[in-house]
Design an enzyme around this catalytic site. Sequence first.
Site, PDB file in Angstrom:
ATOM      1  N   CYS A  14       5.163  -9.001  -2.824  1.00  0.00           N
ATOM      2  CA  CYS A  14       5.546  -8.370  -1.562  1.00  0.00           C
ATOM      3  C   CYS A  14       6.011  -9.341  -0.485  1.00  0.00           C
ATOM      4  CB  CYS A  14       4.401  -7.508  -1.052  1.00  0.00           C
ATOM      5  SG  CYS A  14       3.859  -6.297  -2.267  1.00  0.00           S
ATOM      6  N   HIS A  41       5.866   1.488   1.131  1.00  0.00           N
ATOM      7  CA  HIS A  41       5.879   0.072   0.776  1.00  0.00           C
ATOM      8  C   HIS A  41       7.032  -0.140  -0.201  1.00  0.00           C
ATOM      9  CE1 HIS A  41       4.869  -3.939  -0.012  1.00  0.00           C
ATOM     10  NE2 HIS A  41       3.552  -3.852  -0.061  1.00  0.00           N
ATOM     11  N   HIS A  92       2.318  -6.363   8.285  1.00  0.00           N
ATOM     12  CA  HIS A  92       2.481  -5.947   6.887  1.00  0.00           C
ATOM     13  C   HIS A  92       1.870  -4.553   6.710  1.00  0.00           C
ATOM     14  CE1 HIS A  92       3.219  -6.535   2.662  1.00  0.00           C
ATOM     15  NE2 HIS A  92       1.933  -6.419   2.352  1.00  0.00           N
TER      16      HIS A  92
END
Length: 383
Positions: free
Chosen positions: A145, A307, A274
């Site tokens: 990520c 996400h 995040h």
Amino acid sequence: MVSPPISTRPHPDDIVVTGLGAVTPLGVTPAEVHRAVCEGRHAFGPARGAPHRLAACLPGRPHASTLAVQAARQATRHRAHTHDVWVVCGTTASNLASVEASWWDYAAELRPSPDLPPQLAHAPARAVQDALGSTAPTHSVSSACTSGALAIQHAADLLRSGRAHAAVAVGVDVVCALTLEGFAALKLLAPGMCRPMDASDKGLLLGDGAGAVFLERRRTAEMHGHPICAVLLAAAATSHGQSLSAPHPEGLGLRRAIREALRAQPPPHLVVAHATGTAANDAAEALALAAELPGVPVTATKGALGHTLGAAAMLDSVLAIHVLRAQVAPPVVGLRTPAAPLDLIQRARPMAVRSVLTLSAAFGGGCAALLWGRHAPAAETMP
């Protein structure tokens, strides 16, 4: 890994952004995405190929390489020629969703043999290279990520070293069954909506997306008359090695990344966190932000876009740069009851923003921080 900080005074060798691109279920330009998130909208519905799960999916069967090309074309449209543009692309699953769809068609006897499109991690980067007609090298980054953030940092390093004169950094991923079921096996999927930094049920939801930023040195941009959107003031990447799939419980990796990115810079005016919505990530990140940046307003995108894995940090950066232009910070979509003592933005907030810090964290302990500054003319300095 730390990139040298850039002076707050405009300098010919500053790394600047002169083009942006975004393709998401909430919008297919940076402006559309910013407006949708500011309005508090989200893109979640039945997941492609797994309607019993939620995800933020584009219509049909999008090909990751195609989305990467669309975002890159937006980011490079100000360039008359792109033959010398380096391509750095971050992704985790590459074109795996298209490979899965091909096998499903084969199993359903919709085609005589499976059509296996290029599925290796370098495929989207090569597709962008071909679409731009570039003869410059391509690089691929696959660091879970943080892939999008490290793609930006690597592109900036290529420019600083003089190896590249211009580079487009791209991040892309498409929801597929493998990633969906993988997160489900880890018990990380949200039981309902994704609610980052919220005290309610915790979990993440995945999303399709691609983002791109076009980077060059200030002297090059000004020489060619390219409009400057933002300046990459600093970048840092760290790794704490705490766990294969969990952050350090005290957010030490993120704290180090924040400190390294800000070691020669004042605190940012806004943080794009995040903020995946999972209990462990949100708690660790909240501790890091409270310790390193108390009082700084915080927003996040995953309650709206999902996400997007390798595209997440790239889309966060695109949104951050658009905030610098629009001077309106979007809310943390899905947030109802804040679980942390932070200034979490819950409604679109007009504010004077001169710098934005974006954060990302990854499986394996990787963390990254990018500090974006509003473009200042030669006679003006950043505060």
